[in-house]
Design a protein around this motif. Structure first.
Motif, mmCIF file in Angstrom:
data_model
loop_
_atom_site.group_PDB
_atom_site.id
_atom_site.type_symbol
_atom_site.label_atom_id
_atom_site.label_comp_id
_atom_site.label_asym_id
_atom_site.label_seq_id
_atom_site.Cartn_x
_atom_site.Cartn_y
_atom_site.Cartn_z
ATOM 1 N N LEU A 140 0.829 -1.205 0.000
ATOM 2 C CA LEU A 140 0.000 0.000 0.000
ATOM 3 C C LEU A 140 0.866 1.260 0.000
ATOM 4 N N ALA A 141 1.959 1.239 0.744
ATOM 5 C CA ALA A 141 2.886 2.380 0.754
ATOM 6 C C ALA A 141 3.513 2.575 -0.624
ATOM 7 N N ILE A 142 3.911 1.488 -1.255
ATOM 8 C CA ILE A 142 4.497 1.564 -2.594
ATOM 9 C C ILE A 142 3.470 2.104 -3.586
ATOM 10 N N PHE A 143 2.264 1.566 -3.537
ATOM 11 C CA PHE A 143 1.202 2.022 -4.436
ATOM 12 C C PHE A 143 0.904 3.503 -4.236
ATOM 13 N N CYS A 144 0.787 3.938 -2.982
ATOM 14 C CA CYS A 144 0.514 5.349 -2.692
ATOM 15 C C CYS A 144 1.641 6.237 -3.212
ATOM 16 N N GLY A 145 2.872 5.798 -3.032
ATOM 17 C CA GLY A 145 4.007 6.586 -3.500
ATOM 18 C C GLY A 145 3.974 6.807 -5.000
ATOM 19 N N GLY A 191 10.689 10.079 -2.290
ATOM 20 C CA GLY A 191 11.780 10.336 -3.225
ATOM 21 C C GLY A 191 13.131 9.928 -2.669
ATOM 22 N N PRO A 192 14.141 9.915 -3.533
ATOM 23 C CA PRO A 192 15.445 9.366 -3.152
ATOM 24 C C PRO A 192 16.223 10.203 -2.130
ATOM 25 N N GLN A 193 16.140 11.521 -2.212
ATOM 26 C CA GLN A 193 16.952 12.348 -1.322
ATOM 27 C C GLN A 193 16.540 12.170 0.136
ATOM 28 N N LEU A 194 15.261 12.283 0.420
ATOM 29 C CA LEU A 194 14.798 12.110 1.795
ATOM 30 C C LEU A 194 15.003 10.665 2.255
ATOM 31 N N LEU A 195 14.886 9.725 1.337
ATOM 32 C CA LEU A 195 15.104 8.321 1.681
ATOM 33 C C LEU A 195 16.525 8.090 2.182
ATOM 34 N N VAL A 196 17.500 8.604 1.457
ATOM 35 C CA VAL A 196 18.904 8.382 1.839
ATOM 36 C C VAL A 196 19.187 8.980 3.214
ATOM 37 N N TRP A 197 18.699 10.191 3.457
ATOM 38 C CA TRP A 197 18.903 10.804 4.770
ATOM 39 C C TRP A 197 18.146 10.047 5.856
ATOM 40 N N GLY A 221 14.924 -7.147 8.545
ATOM 41 C CA GLY A 221 13.977 -8.086 7.970
ATOM 42 C C GLY A 221 13.454 -7.572 6.633
ATOM 43 N N ALA A 222 12.811 -8.450 5.905
ATOM 44 C CA ALA A 222 12.273 -8.087 4.588
ATOM 45 C C ALA A 222 11.190 -7.011 4.709
ATOM 46 N N GLY A 223 10.406 -7.043 5.769
ATOM 47 C CA GLY A 223 9.360 -6.039 5.956
ATOM 48 C C GLY A 223 9.934 -4.639 6.123
ATOM 49 N N ASP A 224 11.042 -4.527 6.843
ATOM 50 C CA ASP A 224 11.696 -3.224 7.010
ATOM 51 C C ASP A 224 12.139 -2.670 5.658
ATOM 52 N N ILE A 225 12.699 -3.533 4.838
ATOM 53 C CA ILE A 225 13.188 -3.110 3.527
ATOM 54 C C ILE A 225 12.024 -2.722 2.624
ATOM 55 N N LYS A 226 10.973 -3.540 2.613
ATOM 56 C CA LYS A 226 9.813 -3.226 1.768
ATOM 57 C C LYS A 226 9.120 -1.944 2.231
ATOM 58 N N LEU A 227 9.080 -1.718 3.544
ATOM 59 C CA LEU A 227 8.502 -0.475 4.049
ATOM 60 C C LEU A 227 9.304 0.722 3.543
ATOM 61 N N MET A 228 10.623 0.637 3.610
ATOM 62 C CA MET A 228 11.450 1.752 3.140
ATOM 63 C C MET A 228 11.393 1.891 1.616
ATOM 64 N N MET A 229 11.129 0.817 0.897
ATOM 65 C CA MET A 229 10.903 0.939 -0.544
ATOM 66 C C MET A 229 9.636 1.754 -0.793
ATOM 67 N N GLY A 230 8.610 1.541 0.029
ATOM 68 C CA GLY A 230 7.392 2.332 -0.072
ATOM 69 C C GLY A 230 7.640 3.790 0.288
ATOM 70 N N ILE A 231 8.434 4.024 1.328
ATOM 71 C CA ILE A 231 8.765 5.398 1.723
ATOM 72 C C ILE A 231 9.607 6.060 0.636
ATOM 73 N N GLY A 232 10.505 5.316 0.022
ATOM 74 C CA GLY A 232 11.301 5.853 -1.084
ATOM 75 C C GLY A 232 10.431 6.224 -2.269
ATOM 76 N N GLY A 269 13.441 6.376 -5.946
ATOM 77 C CA GLY A 269 13.377 6.189 -4.498
ATOM 78 C C GLY A 269 13.114 4.748 -4.113
ATOM 79 N N PHE A 270 12.190 4.111 -4.812
ATOM 80 C CA PHE A 270 11.850 2.708 -4.599
ATOM 81 C C PHE A 270 13.074 1.821 -4.843
ATOM 82 N N SER A 271 13.737 2.030 -5.976
ATOM 83 C CA SER A 271 14.893 1.200 -6.350
ATOM 84 C C SER A 271 16.077 1.444 -5.430
ATOM 85 N N LEU A 272 16.302 2.695 -5.072
ATOM 86 C CA LEU A 272 17.433 3.027 -4.207
ATOM 87 C C LEU A 272 17.284 2.385 -2.831
#
Length: 188
Positions: A37-42, A94-100, A79-90, A61-64
């Motif tokens: 849902l986070a990925i879709f919303c993004g 976007g990539p800049q806020l994701l990296v920080w 865990g995989a959930g942490d990574i998938k959550l951050m893919m949704g946040i990315g 952002g998703f790929s990064l």
């Protein structure tokens, strides 16, 4: 229009982090439906407001997030959930806020993980782990963690990821400007 987009992104990301923290602390797992849902919303929000360039920002952002965090899954740090959550946040922010967010989450994670491990196993569990590490080093043999030892504890990482995101948001000039303009319009 850009302020509405940013406000929507920040509010939705905050909601996803709140849900992820609640589920991660109670079930020690972030569900796939929340991450998807986070990925879709993004992708949806960025595509709606910025068309093709928004789609590209979401994709980067998703790929990064995947590129940066996948090694932590391989080495069983996250865990995989942490990574998938951050893919949704990315995808959402976007990539800049994701990296920080990831950089600050590492600092926040050191603090929250230490506190959660001490809370779960106590100082005696930390002492057992330190003693086991010394024995492994001194005898040059690996010993598995014992029951009640700090090293055997699972620590939910969603709180650290959320703290890193909040930290990154608090230092982002666009978000701080948005916060001041929204608070000014609400309270004046």
């Amino acid at each position: 229009m850009a302020d509405y987009q940013l406000l929507l992104q920040v509010v939705i990301a905050g909601v996803f982090f709140i849900l992820a923290i609640i589920v991660d602390l109670t079930k020690e797992k972030i569900p796939n439906w929340l991450c998807l849902l986070a990925i879709f919303c993004g992708f949806s929000i960025n595509s709606y407001f910025a068309q093709l360039s928004g789609l590209m920002i979401s994709f980067i952002g998703f790929s990064l997030a995947f590129i940066i965090l996948f090694p932590t899954f391989i080495f069983k740090i996250l865990g995989a959930g942490d990574i998938k959550l951050m893919m949704g946040i990315g995808a959402l922010m976007g990539p800049q806020l994701l990296v920080w967010s990831i950089a600050y989450a590492i600092v926040a994670g050191a603090i929250t993980s230490t506190l959660l491990i001490i809370w779960k196993s106590g100082f005696s569990g930390c002492f057992k782990t330190a003693k086991r590490y010394w024995d492994c080093f001194y005898l040059r043999t690996y010993f598995k963690p014992e029951v009640g030892e700090a090293a055997g504890q699972k620590v939910p990482y969603a709180p650290a990821l959320a703290m890193g995101w909040l930290w990154a948001c608090s230092l982002n000039p666009d978000i701080t400007h948005l916060y001041s303009s929204v608070s000014h319009s609400l309270f004046s």
